[in-house]
Design an enzyme around this catalytic site. Sequence first.
Site, short mmCIF file in Angstrom:
data_model
loop_
_atom_site.label_atom_id
_atom_site.label_comp_id
_atom_site.label_asym_id
_atom_site.label_seq_id
_atom_site.Cartn_x
_atom_site.Cartn_y
_atom_site.Cartn_z
N GLY A 50 4.01 0.59 28.94
CA GLY A 50 3.83 -0.86 28.78
C GLY A 50 5.02 -1.57 28.18
O GLY A 50 4.91 -2.73 27.76
N ARG A 96 8.63 4.02 26.93
CA ARG A 96 7.42 3.60 26.22
C ARG A 96 6.42 3.03 27.23
O ARG A 96 6.80 2.15 28.02
CB ARG A 96 7.84 2.53 25.21
CG ARG A 96 6.72 1.85 24.48
CD ARG A 96 7.27 0.73 23.58
NE ARG A 96 7.94 1.21 22.40
CZ ARG A 96 8.63 0.43 21.57
NH1 ARG A 96 8.74 -0.85 21.79
NH2 ARG A 96 9.19 0.94 20.50
N TYR A 127 0.01 -3.14 18.87
CA TYR A 127 0.70 -3.83 17.77
C TYR A 127 0.74 -5.34 18.00
O TYR A 127 0.29 -6.13 17.18
CB TYR A 127 2.13 -3.28 17.60
CG TYR A 127 3.02 -4.20 16.79
CD1 TYR A 127 2.78 -4.40 15.44
CD2 TYR A 127 4.07 -4.91 17.39
CE1 TYR A 127 3.58 -5.28 14.69
CE2 TYR A 127 4.86 -5.77 16.66
CZ TYR A 127 4.61 -5.95 15.31
OH TYR A 127 5.39 -6.82 14.59
N SER A 128 1.30 -5.74 19.16
CA SER A 128 1.52 -7.18 19.34
C SER A 128 0.19 -7.93 19.51
O SER A 128 0.10 -9.09 19.11
CB SER A 128 2.47 -7.46 20.51
OG SER A 128 2.05 -6.84 21.68
N ALA A 161 0.82 -1.22 0.00
CA ALA A 161 0.00 0.00 0.00
C ALA A 161 0.86 1.27 0.00
O ALA A 161 0.32 2.37 -0.08
CB ALA A 161 -0.92 0.00 1.22
N LYS A 179 -1.01 -8.60 16.02
CA LYS A 179 -0.21 -9.68 15.40
C LYS A 179 -0.64 -11.02 15.99
O LYS A 179 -0.77 -12.02 15.27
CB LYS A 179 1.29 -9.46 15.62
CG LYS A 179 1.88 -8.29 14.85
CD LYS A 179 1.77 -8.41 13.35
CE LYS A 179 2.63 -9.52 12.78
NZ LYS A 179 2.62 -9.51 11.28
N ARG A 231 16.49 -7.11 23.84
CA ARG A 231 15.93 -7.61 22.59
C ARG A 231 16.88 -8.66 22.03
O ARG A 231 18.08 -8.62 22.30
CB ARG A 231 15.75 -6.45 21.57
CG ARG A 231 14.71 -5.40 22.02
CD ARG A 231 13.33 -6.00 22.08
NE ARG A 231 12.26 -5.07 22.47
CZ ARG A 231 11.82 -4.92 23.72
NH1 ARG A 231 12.37 -5.60 24.71
NH2 ARG A 231 10.81 -4.12 23.98
N THR A 234 5.76 -12.25 14.87
CA THR A 234 6.77 -11.71 15.78
C THR A 234 6.78 -12.47 17.11
O THR A 234 5.75 -13.02 17.52
CB THR A 234 6.44 -10.22 16.04
OG1 THR A 234 7.25 -9.74 17.11
CG2 THR A 234 4.98 -10.01 16.43
N ASP A 235 7.91 -12.41 17.80
CA ASP A 235 8.00 -13.00 19.14
C ASP A 235 7.19 -12.19 20.16
O ASP A 235 6.93 -12.67 21.27
CB ASP A 235 9.46 -13.13 19.60
CG ASP A 235 10.23 -11.81 19.63
OD1 ASP A 235 9.66 -10.76 19.28
OD2 ASP A 235 11.42 -11.84 20.01
N GLU A 236 6.78 -10.98 19.77
CA GLU A 236 6.06 -10.13 20.75
C GLU A 236 4.70 -10.69 21.11
O GLU A 236 4.09 -10.25 22.09
CB GLU A 236 5.91 -8.71 20.20
CG GLU A 236 7.24 -8.05 19.98
CD GLU A 236 7.12 -6.56 19.72
OE1 GLU A 236 6.08 -5.97 20.05
OE2 GLU A 236 8.09 -6.00 19.19
N ALA A 245 3.13 -7.75 5.01
CA ALA A 245 2.53 -6.42 5.20
C ALA A 245 1.90 -6.30 6.58
O ALA A 245 1.17 -7.18 7.02
CB ALA A 245 1.47 -6.17 4.13
N ALA A 246 2.22 -5.21 7.25
CA ALA A 246 1.64 -4.96 8.57
C ALA A 246 1.94 -3.53 8.95
O ALA A 246 2.84 -2.90 8.41
CB ALA A 246 2.26 -5.90 9.62
N TYR A 253 15.25 4.62 25.68
CA TYR A 253 14.02 4.66 26.48
C TYR A 253 14.32 4.20 27.91
O TYR A 253 14.90 3.12 28.11
CB TYR A 253 12.96 3.73 25.90
CG TYR A 253 12.37 4.15 24.57
CD1 TYR A 253 12.76 5.32 23.93
CD2 TYR A 253 11.38 3.37 23.96
CE1 TYR A 253 12.21 5.69 22.72
CE2 TYR A 253 10.82 3.75 22.74
CZ TYR A 253 11.24 4.91 22.13
OH TYR A 253 10.68 5.26 20.93
#
Length: 335
Positions: free
Chosen positions: A272, A270, A147-148, A34, A151, A211, A120-122, A78-79, A204
């Site tokens: 959370g 951030r 986001y997570s 997109a 997903k 990570r 994702t691992d999230e 796509a995401a 942050y």
Amino acid sequence: MRLLVTGGAGFIGANFVHQTLRERPDVEVTVLDALTYAGDRASLAGAAERISFVEGDVADADLVGRLVAGADAVVHFAAESHNDNSLSDPGPFLRTNLLGTYALLEAVRAHDVRYHHISTDEVYGDLELDDPQRFTEATPYNPSSPYSSTKAGSDLLVRAWARSFGVRATISNCSNNYGPYQHVEKFIPRQITNLVDGVRPKLYGAGENVRDWIHVEDHNRAVWAVLERGRLGETYLIGADGELSNKRVVELVLQAFGRPSDDYDHVTDRPGHDLRYAIDSSKLRDELGWRPRYPTFEEGLAATVDWYRAHEGWWRPRKAATEARYAAAGQQVLP
Ligand code: NAD
Ligand code: TDX
């Protein structure tokens, strides 16, 4: 093989397209993207003549149906991908990540097309810093952010479509990627491009969050392994044993620029913020024989720093707007 790649103008998708053209000249690639703020046709420079590019939305069921009908397999990258954006405005995440996946699943179901879902691992939430366990395919879903959670929802749709409708699907959940063509909103490119501009890196909170880093080419080689040899209906975790604290990553980036290792700012954390991700990729390694080729994070980081230094024309147009978005969201240097 005719392959439909969604999100092929984004970071991981564009690297996947380049790698596929390099290593598998028999594959015909169509990209559906997109071209949101995160997509850039310039990321496909050099590939443009060898692929078909369709600008469009993965949630557009008619378009997706037509494209899937002409494909042998779909790899769905796509995401909406950035946690901070999902905290400012979750709406696009629900639409693209959930409704987009739904549209693709209905199309692959209708046309009996092989489907690989990139995740994702999230989706597993986070771990304590001293937890000896890492995420495995059996870890319960426990996502933290808009986001997570979208997903995670998209993964569950794939599992349901595989079980209830027999869709020929696989899922891979990968840890944090780095490498060329990553948007300057993300952690590593943000700090590299800050340093090119003489601006201090932004960490942050205290920077203790961990990570599990993997070079994007190692991720994409694993995606091909699962697409070709993965068992249908199965999930594979992808990770390269690359756990590092954010503070350590900033120190290594500073080192690459010959700057003192404490020359960074702490900024607003951030909300959370997940503490730690860590992947046990034994299933991928044992069943499919995959191994990462980038032996150390330091080597991959050095190559990535070189890439951003050499491709300022690619990232420069997005840098100021990205920093303005962070400022508008209230991100401030802490005393
Ligand atoms: P990105 O944000 O760089 O790229 C996303 C791409 O998708 C862009 O080209 C964008 O234009 C396109 N897109 C967005 N909405 C769309 C829509 N509605 N229709 C069509 N195209 C649309 O993301 P990325 O970092 O390359 O991530 C790709 C995939 O990998 C995502 O599914 C993400 O969840 C997953 N993932 C990313 C990481 C990581 O570290 N970046 C790790 C694990 C998994
Ligand atoms: O300026 C920053 N300073 C900082 O300390 C930024 C942008 C981030 N961070 C921290 C937050 C995270 O702990 O660095 C870490 C990495 O941040 P991001 O690059 O935003 O990645 P993350 O939130 O971990 O999610 C990424 O990996 C998993 C991708 O964006 C996701 O799409 C993927 O699913």
